[in-house]
Design an enzyme around this catalytic site. Structure first.
Site, PDB file in Angstrom:
ATOM      1  NE  ARG A   1      36.724  29.783  53.677  1.00 35.38           N
ATOM      2  CZ  ARG A   1      37.952  30.313  53.550  1.00 35.38           C
ATOM      3  NH1 ARG A   1      38.331  31.283  54.354  1.00 35.38           N
ATOM      4  NH2 ARG A   1      38.764  29.886  52.630  1.00 35.38           N
TER       5      ARG A   1
ATOM      6  CD  GLU B   1      34.715  34.602  50.738  1.00 35.05           C
ATOM      7  OE1 GLU B   1      35.903  34.283  50.496  1.00 35.05           O
ATOM      8  OE2 GLU B   1      33.842  33.780  51.037  1.00 35.05           O
TER       9      GLU B   1
HETATM   10  N1  MTE Z   1      31.290  41.907  45.076  1.00 33.37           N
HETATM   11  C1  MTE Z   1      30.283  42.119  44.201  1.00 33.37           C
HETATM   12  N2  MTE Z   1      30.057  43.369  43.756  1.00 33.37           N
HETATM   13  N3  MTE Z   1      29.484  41.092  43.768  1.00 33.37           N
HETATM   14  C2  MTE Z   1      29.666  39.794  44.228  1.00 33.37           C
HETATM   15  O1  MTE Z   1      28.953  38.902  43.819  1.00 33.37           O
HETATM   16  N4  MTE Z   1      30.990  38.298  45.687  1.00 33.37           N
HETATM   17  C3  MTE Z   1      31.839  38.205  46.881  1.00 33.37           C
HETATM   18  C4  MTE Z   1      33.020  39.160  46.782  1.00 33.37           C
HETATM   19  N5  MTE Z   1      32.573  40.477  46.398  1.00 33.37           N
HETATM   20  C5  MTE Z   1      30.727  39.553  45.167  1.00 33.37           C
HETATM   21  C6  MTE Z   1      31.536  40.658  45.547  1.00 33.37           C
HETATM   22  C7  MTE Z   1      32.348  36.863  47.127  1.00 33.37           C
HETATM   23  S1  MTE Z   1      31.344  35.751  47.893  1.00 33.37           S
HETATM   24  C8  MTE Z   1      33.627  36.503  46.780  1.00 33.37           C
HETATM   25  S2  MTE Z   1      34.238  34.984  47.166  1.00 33.37           S
HETATM   26  C9  MTE Z   1      34.534  37.419  46.079  1.00 33.37           C
HETATM   27  O2  MTE Z   1      33.904  38.663  45.785  1.00 33.37           O
HETATM   28  C10 MTE Z   1      34.976  36.764  44.774  1.00 33.37           C
HETATM   29  O3  MTE Z   1      35.755  37.581  43.994  1.00 33.37           O
HETATM   30  P1  MTE Z   1      37.326  37.797  44.217  1.00 33.37           P
HETATM   31  O4  MTE Z   1      37.913  36.465  44.551  1.00 33.37           O
HETATM   32  O5  MTE Z   1      37.788  38.327  42.922  1.00 33.37           O
HETATM   33  O6  MTE Z   1      37.439  38.759  45.358  1.00 33.37           O
HETATM   34  N1  HPA Z   2      35.778  29.101  49.944  1.00 30.14           N
HETATM   35  C1  HPA Z   2      34.904  29.296  48.934  1.00 30.14           C
HETATM   36  N2  HPA Z   2      34.554  28.345  48.116  1.00 30.14           N
HETATM   37  C2  HPA Z   2      35.078  27.137  48.277  1.00 30.14           C
HETATM   38  C3  HPA Z   2      35.991  26.869  49.300  1.00 30.14           C
HETATM   39  C4  HPA Z   2      36.360  27.911  50.173  1.00 30.14           C
HETATM   40  O1  HPA Z   2      37.175  27.751  51.105  1.00 30.14           O
HETATM   41  N3  HPA Z   2      36.332  25.559  49.220  1.00 30.14           N
HETATM   42  C5  HPA Z   2      35.627  25.077  48.178  1.00 30.14           C
HETATM   43  N4  HPA Z   2      34.874  26.019  47.602  1.00 30.14           N
HETATM   44 MO1  MOS Z   3      32.465  33.478  47.798  1.00 31.98          MO
HETATM   45  S1  MOS Z   3      31.137  32.732  49.180  1.00 31.98           S
HETATM   46  O1  MOS Z   3      33.686  32.265  48.236  1.00 31.98           O
HETATM   47  O2  MOS Z   3      31.763  32.860  46.381  1.00 31.98           O
END
Ligand code: MTE
Ligand code: HPA
Ligand code: MOS
Length: 767
Positions: free
Chosen positions: A307, A719
């Site tokens: 990534r 993210e």
């Molecule tokens: N927001 C909160 N409040 N707590 C979390 O742990 N994790 C982040 C983001 N926002 C997180 C957060 C990460 S690393 C990811 S990948 C996404 O939320 C995952 O949730 P989603 O795919 O539903 O956005």
């Molecule tokens: N993002 C987050 N988690 C993952 C990914 C990615 O692209 N690929 C495998 N696990």
């Molecule tokens: Mo988020 S780092 O893809 O859990």
């Protein structure tokens, strides 16, 4: 959609929301502890716990010899022992497990455990790992055009290295699991995890028990941020191993300082680069070599490196480019996912390069950024061959440079700096283009199971997990919109592997994209059953006239015939009729993202379903005598398509910015030469606090730019806005440039803590 509370908001603020540690489990769980390694590298030679096991309150002590089936786990490679069986790979690695009635009993027993370890010289840094050739996997490559030719034609060329640091996820709820033995081989395991399915599979492998005997459940996590994508599973496994031998529920819960010592973090990166560019600031050739510190095991390091490589050009078109990447194995805890998943490290490098080009040319950084943006036609292909479609960079640029009044404020900052000796101000703009989808294509799938009851209420199960990001709220809204009913009629269940099988981790910001479509798919099947029933009902009620199921519409808690809107029935009433006509009010659903694929060997493909965009502008004031910084103002304009829940998305953008700021300017993750974590708790590791929020914080969602192919035209938000935190770092650097009137480049550390700022100032003044 304006105001939208998180579905658990009331429970959160009243303290009633149940986290795993709050669950009432009977009989009372024993506590599970690990006896961990005090050395970073070595061998387990012999051990004896015959005395320790006699301690009052100790129910079991296990070594690798007591593992029923496999002692190797891992998300991609199975290279990680559950308990040390020979080699020791990092400080804090588990050697034995203890089930105890209390922590006191464990500490007593710990003193009596006899263990003979052979200590070896650990490898901690990327440099040392390079010297010893300790790469994980073969290096990766993405290449387009011809960099040699590019360097030859470029007006200017320079080389350099970009270094970024690690970062601890610092979820408020530390790692925790409870395993409850059932009948026969059954286990019900509560695990604070983004990945219940992988947890279930790994328990099955370690225990030698069929997957269908194990049920993993998670109502909500107290934060995860990637730290519970893979690394939560081992605590569920420990709890299950101990529950198995004691026949009693067992809870494993890490104390903060233990969690921080033994879990993996964001990968530190060292990136060598060479860039060729022209007088107008346009980059013509770029050679990048990413090196990350993977820690002791593979974990997700290759995917994270990938990534980073797929974000090496951020928002910029670079005609000739070569991107190399290697993960190095060292004797620190295996580094893992953290919001952005390598993307931030990749983007920091290119922004660092752009900034240097601008300084070399005496141009404003934003001018060089703008002139390199992805454009239309030939300037819209990424290095890996994916087309940049529905590019939102220009609309965001126009709006934010205007609303943040960039040009005038640039002048004001320059004016301030002329008139102030000990305080300097800096300004920085950071654009982000972030790819949405798991880059491991098969993970882009989701399932759901939706039930409708005869009072018109709906119960949604889906494979995603709630970590505070508001996924369940968004799924509640999707179900309400699809059925045309009020949100308070929809409940989202705890995530459970027995309800929705084989789910991917909730990660890569794809939670709402994937599960939203799976929920919609299930609902569309139930709606057909309801529509058939109601069409029959209307036809029978209005004699001699037919109603057609395609005209049956769901809106405002009602179902009606769109051709004859007077024919109407309440949603709840309709559900009773469906049951009386012996049709199903329940369905599973499924979704797989179309068209995503990436050929790793060739470094080409369409790894992302789409890109999310945003820009931020931060202004800081730096006190040169103390290194203290003040974030005067931050503006963010971020693209979430048509938001599924605006207030939640704003919260995600604000939180991500602050977390990114923490990485860039505060959180200094350190290991000593022996592999000891020197910053394992908040007294030595500074995360952002309430005073670090910008004094003037203006976060806005880009309106009027729906994305056509996603659930309700929304975009992922979890993210991408993390990247905006980098504007804090670059604004500090901009302020430090002003000391020498832009003649001496500040040697600014990443993170730019107050101490490092003072060091950088000192170096400039002594040049
Ligand atoms: N927001 C909160 N409040 N707590 C979390 O742990 N994790 C982040 C983001 N926002 C997180 C957060 C990460 S690393 C990811 S990948 C996404 O939320 C995952 O949730 P989603 O795919 O539903 O956005
Ligand atoms: N993002 C987050 N988690 C993952 C990914 C990615 O692209 N690929 C495998 N696990
Ligand atoms: Mo988020 S780092 O893809 O859990």
């Amino acid at each position: 959609m304006k105001t939208q509370y998180h579905e658990s908001a009331t429970l959160h603020v009243s303290g009633e929301a149940k986290y795993i540690d709050d669950l009432k489990i009977s009989p009372k769980p024993l506590l599970g502890f690990a006896y961990t390694s005090s050395i970073a590298k070595g061998r387990l030679k012999s051990f004896d716990f015959s005395e320790a096991i006699k301690v009052n309150g100790i129910h079991a002590i296990l070594s690798h010899k007591d593992i029923p089936a496999s002692n190797r786990i891992g998300a991609v490679k199975h290279d990680e022992p559950v308990l040390v069986d020979d080699e020791i790979s990092f400080i804090g690695q588990a050697i034995f497990l203890v089930a105890a009635e209390s922590e006191e009993a464990f500490l007593e027993a710990k003193k009596l455990i006899k263990v003979d370890l052979e200590e070896l010289e650990p490898v901690i840094t990327i440099e040392e790992a390079k010297k010893q050739g300790l790469n994980l996997d073969i290096p990766r490559k993405i290449e387009r055009g011809n960099i040699q030719e590019g360097f030859e034609t470029a007006d200017f060329v320079f080389e350099g290295v970009t270094i970024s640091g690690g970062q601890e996820q610092w979820y408020l709820e530390t790692q925790i699991s409870v395993a409850v033995p059932g009948e026969g081989n059954e286990f019900k395991v509560y695990c604070s995890t983004q990945n219940p399915n992988e947890t279930q599979m790994l328990i099955s492998e370690v225990m030698g028990i069929d997957i269908n005997e194990i049920e993993v459940e998670i109502r909500r996590m107290g934060g995860a941020f990637g730290g519970k994508e893979t690394q939560s599973a081992i605590y569920a496994i420990w709890a299950t191993l101990l529950a198995n031998v004691t026949g009693n529920p067992v809870k494993v819960r890490l104390e903060r300082h233990v969690d921080q010592q033994i879990t993996g973090k964001r990968h530190p990166f060292e990136t060598n680069y060479k860039v060729g560019y022209n007088k107008d600031g346009k980059i013509v050739a770029l050679d990048i070599d990413f090196n990350s510190n993977g820690g002791a095991f593979a974990d997700l390091s290759m995917a994270i490196l990938e990534r980073a490589m797929l974000h090496a050009e951020n928002a910029y078109f670079i005609p000739n480019i070569r991107i190399l990447g290697t993960v190095w194995l060292t004797n620190i805890p295996p580094n893992t996912a953290f919001r952005g998943f390598g993307g931030p490290q990749g983007i920091f490098n290119i922004e660092n390069i752009i900034e240097k080009i601008a300084r070399n040319l005496g141009k404003d950084v934003t001018e060089v950024q703008f002139s390199n943006f992805y454009g239309e036609n030939e300037r819209n292909i990424t290095p890996f061959g994916q087309k940049v479609e529905l590019n939102r960079l220009y609309v965001i640029w126009d709006k934010i440079t205007e609303s943040a009044d960039y040009k005038n404020r640039r002048k004001q900052v320059d004016e301030f700096n002329k008139n102030n000796k000990y305080k300097k101000r800096g300004l920085s703009l950071i654009p982000v283009k972030f790819g949405i989808s798991f880059t491991t294509a098969f993970l882009n799938q989701a399932g759901s199971l939706v039930h409708v009851y005869t009072d018109g209420t709906v119960l949604v199960n889906h494979g995603g997990t709630e970590m505070g990001q508001g996924l369940h709220t968004k799924m509640q809204r999707v179900a309400a919109l699809e059925f045309g009913i009020d949100m308070n009629k929809v409940k989202v269940n705890a995530t459970n592997t027995a309800k929705v099988p084989n789910a991917s981790a909730t990660a890569a910001s794809t939670g709402s994209d994937l599960n939203g479509m799976a929920v919609k798919n299930a609902i569309s099947k139930i709606k057909i059953q309801i529509a058939m029933t109601i069409a029959e009902h209307f036809s029978s009620k209005y004699e001699g006239e037919d109603s057609y199921i395609e005209n049956i519409t769901f809106e405002n808690n009602k179902i009606f015939d769109s051709i004859h809107p007077e024919r109407t029935i309440g949603f709840a009433e309709a559900t009773v009729l469906v049951r009386l006509s012996r049709r199903s009010l329940s369905s599973s659903g499924f979704y797989a993202t179309p068209g995503v694929e990436f050929d790793r060997a060739k470094g080409v493909g369409t790894p992302f379903f789409y890109f999310a965009y945003g820009m931020s502008i931060s202004e800081v004031e730096v006190d040169l005598l103390t290194g203290k910084i003040d974030l005067i103002r931050t503006d963010i304009l971020h693209d979430v398509g048509d938001s599924l829940a605006e207030d939640i998305d704003i919260g995600q953008i604000e939180g991500a910015f602050i977390q990114g700021l923490g990485w860039a300017v505060m959180e200094d993750q350190k290991y000593d030469k022996k592999g000891k974590n020197l910053t394992p708790s908040p007294d030595t590791y500074k995360i952002p606090g309430i005073n670090d929020i910008p004094k003037d914080f203006r976060v806005e969602i880009l309106e009027g730019n729906p994305y056509p192919n996603t659930i309700h035209k929304s975009k992922a938000v979890g993210e991408p806005p993390f990247i905006h935190g980098l504007s804090g770092w670059f604004a500090i650097k901009d302020a430090l440039w002003a000391i020498s009137d832009y003649k001496i480049e500040p040697e600014l550390n990443f993170p730019a803590t107050n101490e490092y700022i003072v060091v950088a100032v000192d170096k400039i003044l002594n040049k």
